[in-house]
Write a protein that holds these residues in place. Sequence first.
Motif, short mmCIF file in Angstrom:
data_model
loop_
_atom_site.label_atom_id
_atom_site.label_comp_id
_atom_site.label_asym_id
_atom_site.label_seq_id
_atom_site.Cartn_x
_atom_site.Cartn_y
_atom_site.Cartn_z
N ASN A 111 42.83 -11.95 -8.21
CA ASN A 111 43.08 -11.12 -7.05
C ASN A 111 41.95 -9.48 -7.17
OD1 ASN A 111 44.12 -12.86 -5.34
ND2 ASN A 111 45.99 -12.71 -6.31
N SER A 112 42.39 -8.88 -8.24
CA SER A 112 41.95 -7.95 -9.09
C SER A 112 40.14 -7.15 -8.17
CB SER A 112 42.11 -8.06 -9.79
OG SER A 112 41.65 -8.59 -10.69
N VAL A 113 39.58 -8.15 -8.55
CA VAL A 113 38.29 -6.81 -9.31
C VAL A 113 37.33 -8.22 -7.83
CG1 VAL A 113 38.67 -6.16 -10.89
CG2 VAL A 113 37.38 -7.83 -11.00
N GLY A 114 37.68 -8.77 -7.21
CA GLY A 114 36.96 -9.44 -6.02
C GLY A 114 35.99 -10.66 -7.31
N MET A 115 36.88 -11.16 -8.12
CA MET A 115 36.18 -12.55 -8.73
C MET A 115 35.78 -13.41 -7.43
SD MET A 115 36.21 -12.20 -11.65
CE MET A 115 36.69 -12.86 -13.44
N ALA A 116 36.17 -13.76 -6.63
CA ALA A 116 36.27 -14.59 -5.52
C ALA A 116 34.41 -14.51 -5.13
CB ALA A 116 37.01 -15.06 -4.52
N ARG A 117 34.39 -12.85 -4.59
CA ARG A 117 33.21 -12.62 -4.48
C ARG A 117 31.86 -12.81 -5.34
NH1 ARG A 117 30.21 -11.61 -0.14
NH2 ARG A 117 28.29 -10.47 -0.30
N TYR A 118 32.37 -12.43 -6.67
CA TYR A 118 31.69 -12.56 -7.61
C TYR A 118 30.91 -13.79 -7.83
CZ TYR A 118 33.17 -7.71 -8.67
OH TYR A 118 33.26 -6.69 -8.85
N LEU A 119 31.96 -14.70 -7.47
CA LEU A 119 31.99 -16.00 -8.23
C LEU A 119 30.59 -16.72 -6.75
CD1 LEU A 119 32.72 -18.18 -9.76
CD2 LEU A 119 33.93 -19.05 -7.20
N VAL A 120 31.63 -16.16 -5.62
CA VAL A 120 30.04 -16.59 -4.57
C VAL A 120 28.76 -16.51 -4.57
CG1 VAL A 120 29.69 -17.10 -1.90
CG2 VAL A 120 32.19 -16.78 -2.64
N ASN A 121 28.90 -15.21 -5.37
CA ASN A 121 27.33 -13.68 -5.20
C ASN A 121 26.64 -15.14 -6.44
OD1 ASN A 121 27.71 -12.22 -3.38
ND2 ASN A 121 28.48 -10.66 -4.81
N SER A 122 27.20 -15.00 -7.65
CA SER A 122 26.43 -16.10 -8.01
C SER A 122 26.03 -17.52 -8.13
CB SER A 122 27.47 -15.78 -9.23
OG SER A 122 27.24 -14.97 -10.24
N THR A 123 27.12 -17.88 -7.11
CA THR A 123 26.61 -19.94 -7.00
C THR A 123 25.51 -20.01 -5.99
OG1 THR A 123 29.47 -20.26 -7.12
CG2 THR A 123 27.62 -21.73 -6.29
N VAL A 124 25.39 -18.63 -5.22
CA VAL A 124 24.58 -18.67 -4.05
C VAL A 124 23.19 -18.49 -4.73
CG1 VAL A 124 23.74 -17.42 -2.35
CG2 VAL A 124 26.01 -17.78 -2.11
N VAL A 125 23.02 -17.57 -5.65
CA VAL A 125 21.62 -17.02 -6.25
C VAL A 125 21.42 -17.83 -7.12
CG1 VAL A 125 21.03 -15.06 -7.69
CG2 VAL A 125 22.10 -14.51 -5.84
N VAL A 126 22.24 -18.65 -7.76
CA VAL A 126 21.98 -19.56 -9.19
C VAL A 126 21.28 -20.72 -8.25
CG1 VAL A 126 22.77 -20.85 -10.70
CG2 VAL A 126 22.78 -18.71 -10.97
N ALA A 127 21.81 -21.75 -7.12
CA ALA A 127 21.53 -22.65 -6.74
C ALA A 127 20.66 -22.27 -6.18
CB ALA A 127 22.48 -22.93 -5.57
N VAL A 128 19.66 -21.05 -5.51
CA VAL A 128 18.40 -20.86 -4.87
C VAL A 128 17.58 -20.61 -6.11
CG1 VAL A 128 17.14 -19.45 -3.09
CG2 VAL A 128 19.93 -19.93 -2.40
N SER A 129 17.91 -20.48 -7.15
CA SER A 129 16.89 -20.11 -8.18
C SER A 129 16.43 -21.31 -8.42
CB SER A 129 17.38 -19.55 -9.32
OG SER A 129 17.97 -17.85 -8.63
N VAL A 130 17.25 -22.12 -8.77
CA VAL A 130 17.27 -23.38 -9.54
C VAL A 130 16.43 -23.72 -8.57
CG1 VAL A 130 18.41 -25.71 -10.20
CG2 VAL A 130 19.09 -23.35 -11.25
N VAL A 131 16.64 -24.39 -7.41
CA VAL A 131 15.63 -25.09 -6.80
C VAL A 131 14.58 -24.83 -6.18
CG1 VAL A 131 15.37 -26.02 -3.46
CG2 VAL A 131 17.86 -26.14 -4.92
N LEU A 132 14.40 -23.57 -6.55
CA LEU A 132 12.68 -22.74 -6.08
C LEU A 132 12.02 -22.93 -7.29
CD1 LEU A 132 12.95 -19.65 -4.57
CD2 LEU A 132 12.52 -21.71 -3.64
N LEU A 133 12.63 -22.83 -8.69
CA LEU A 133 12.28 -22.94 -9.89
C LEU A 133 11.73 -24.48 -10.32
CD1 LEU A 133 14.48 -20.67 -11.95
CD2 LEU A 133 11.74 -20.90 -12.29
N LEU A 134 13.12 -25.35 -9.58
CA LEU A 134 11.95 -26.83 -9.77
C LEU A 134 11.23 -27.28 -9.40
CD1 LEU A 134 15.78 -28.82 -10.31
CD2 LEU A 134 14.13 -27.74 -12.62
N LEU A 135 11.13 -26.75 -7.67
CA LEU A 135 10.11 -26.56 -7.58
C LEU A 135 8.47 -26.32 -7.54
CD1 LEU A 135 9.59 -28.44 -3.80
CD2 LEU A 135 9.71 -25.96 -3.15
N PHE A 136 8.41 -24.48 -7.18
CA PHE A 136 7.10 -23.52 -7.92
C PHE A 136 7.11 -25.17 -9.47
CE2 PHE A 136 8.35 -20.72 -5.63
CZ PHE A 136 8.34 -21.07 -4.03
N GLY A 137 7.52 -25.51 -9.90
CA GLY A 137 7.22 -25.84 -11.66
C GLY A 137 6.75 -27.13 -11.76
#
Lengths: 323, 275
Positions: B61-87
């Motif tokens: 609850n303290s430092v917005g871990m939930a928010r960071y978790l969402v940020n990380s998940t979104v960025v990683v998911a999109v990055s991996v999909v694009l990496l696999l597609l282009f790669g």
Amino acid sequence: MPVDEAMPSVRPAPAGRTDGTPPRQRVPRDRAAPRGGRRAERLAPYVLLAPALLILLLLRFWPLLLGVNFSFTGDGDRDGLMVGFDNYLELFRDPLFRGALRNVGLLVLLLPVAVAIPGLLATFIYLRVPGHRLYRSVYFFPAVLSPVIVGAIFNLLLAFDGPFNALLGGVGLGPVDWLGDPDVAMFVVVGVHIWATFGMALVVFLAGFATLDASLLDAARVDGASLPQTIRHVIVPSLSRTIQFVFVTTMIGMLTSMFGLLYVMTSGGPEGSTYLPEYYIWFQQGQLNRPALASAASTVLFLIMLVVGLLQISLLRRAVREA
Amino acid sequence: MSHVRWGRWLVAVPMAVLALATVYPLVFTVNVAMKTRRDYILDRFSLADALHWENIATAWNSVGMARYLVNSTVVVAVSVVLLLLFGSMAGFALSQLRFRGSSVLFLCCLAALFVPFQVIMVPLARIMGDTGLVDTYPGLVLAYVAQFLPFTIFLMTSYYKTIPTEIIDAARIDGNDVYGVYRRIMLPLGTPALLSVGILNALFCWNDVLISLLLMPSADHRTLMVGVTSLRGQYSDDIPTFASGVLIAAIPVLVIYLFLQRQIADGVAAGATKG
């Protein structure tokens, strides 16, 4: 795509041929795509490569050129002006950067340790010590953890009033200021880096062992070779390519993936003793707003990596030939 | 396989000790995360008397871990999909198609492998700044894709080289154009490689701190790993809560490792042996 599209592409039969049988037409149609699609077919590889090439050009090669050019311009008041080698001169006058280079030297010295540990462990696992299956996955697991997590965990363990010192105190040794003593801190960070990454190299070594000719080992055993002899005369020469690869990747890893550890564990301290070029670049760019100076440091780092890489490859080639 | 018998037990002991040294730091952290602050100060090593989940809740609850978790998940998911597609697109072209300049273009992709991020980070930050991509999801995604694409292309190319050309010829005769072959043949046949490379890329992106620290400066856009570093200052005198935060950030990776360690190790090994 329907095959029938190929129909119109067939050449008119030569005048001399009057038997113009249908199978004759079928040959060119089957072999190649329709003429309308010909150009598309020829372009297809480039279309498939386009996104990748565009991204690499714009976000990797272009910044590389930009950075080298940038390193010859000034910061602050002299923003955008060409200043020749001023940034480089300033770099080599800066004790922090010189310290960072000294630490690179230290990494080069510790490199054989960082390669020998996973190499030996892979050898033992390959020779099937009891529990070898388990060890493989246990040793590898820190390699998947983020340097930030690893650094945070070791911050807890190595705190001055932390468990590590408590353990030392238990056996009558004085507490050591692991992360606060300038003479000790860099060794500690490198040690943690090795702890966290030897599993990667181990897996690479095991992949190399998979290509090893087992009959050579049997022959060595029949001849009564000791383990050190076997390693020296059979395993090292057979795995020369793998060893070379691990040397180069471990060095590159040390030069480019310790940022997380440095950031979390020491922030470059104490007294600037744990700077590496990569941390220096980030610090000048992000904290001191000296992008041109940071670019000069980047260029130096790039040159170091090139030299180290090439040097290692040629040295190892020779060493392996003599072994 | 040969069973060489030289002093197996002599070797086994140090190996067991090392295995313990590998696992213990994490066990220690889990234990600390479950202790009360008072217990930790009194005795660092004692087992937690009960599972004090409240530390986890405080950290969460303290430092917005939930928010960071969402940020990380979104960025990683999109990055991996694009990496696999282009790669995979690039890997297919470079491994199976014949065209003018293919070897030069392959060398280009390979050369990019040797340009480390630290060397281009300053100009990259400037480019991102000039194009308004700093502190945005697309900016970070692009940076990750650029960072891990050479490796992805390299592995996909070497994997696709193992697919016999007869399969592709047969697909062509069945009336597929190049894109059809890619979609109907290469993508499905490439699944094992895509899985390995995808997991590795996900780990790389998820564990990164330098790139996101550089390109996502505002507190709201931090990724999880950058978020963890800010925990430290906040809980310097509440170690159990700090350890809990570290644990929260480590758990996704540990779970993935438990299920997919084979694929991860294979991916690393493939990267080494296909050279």
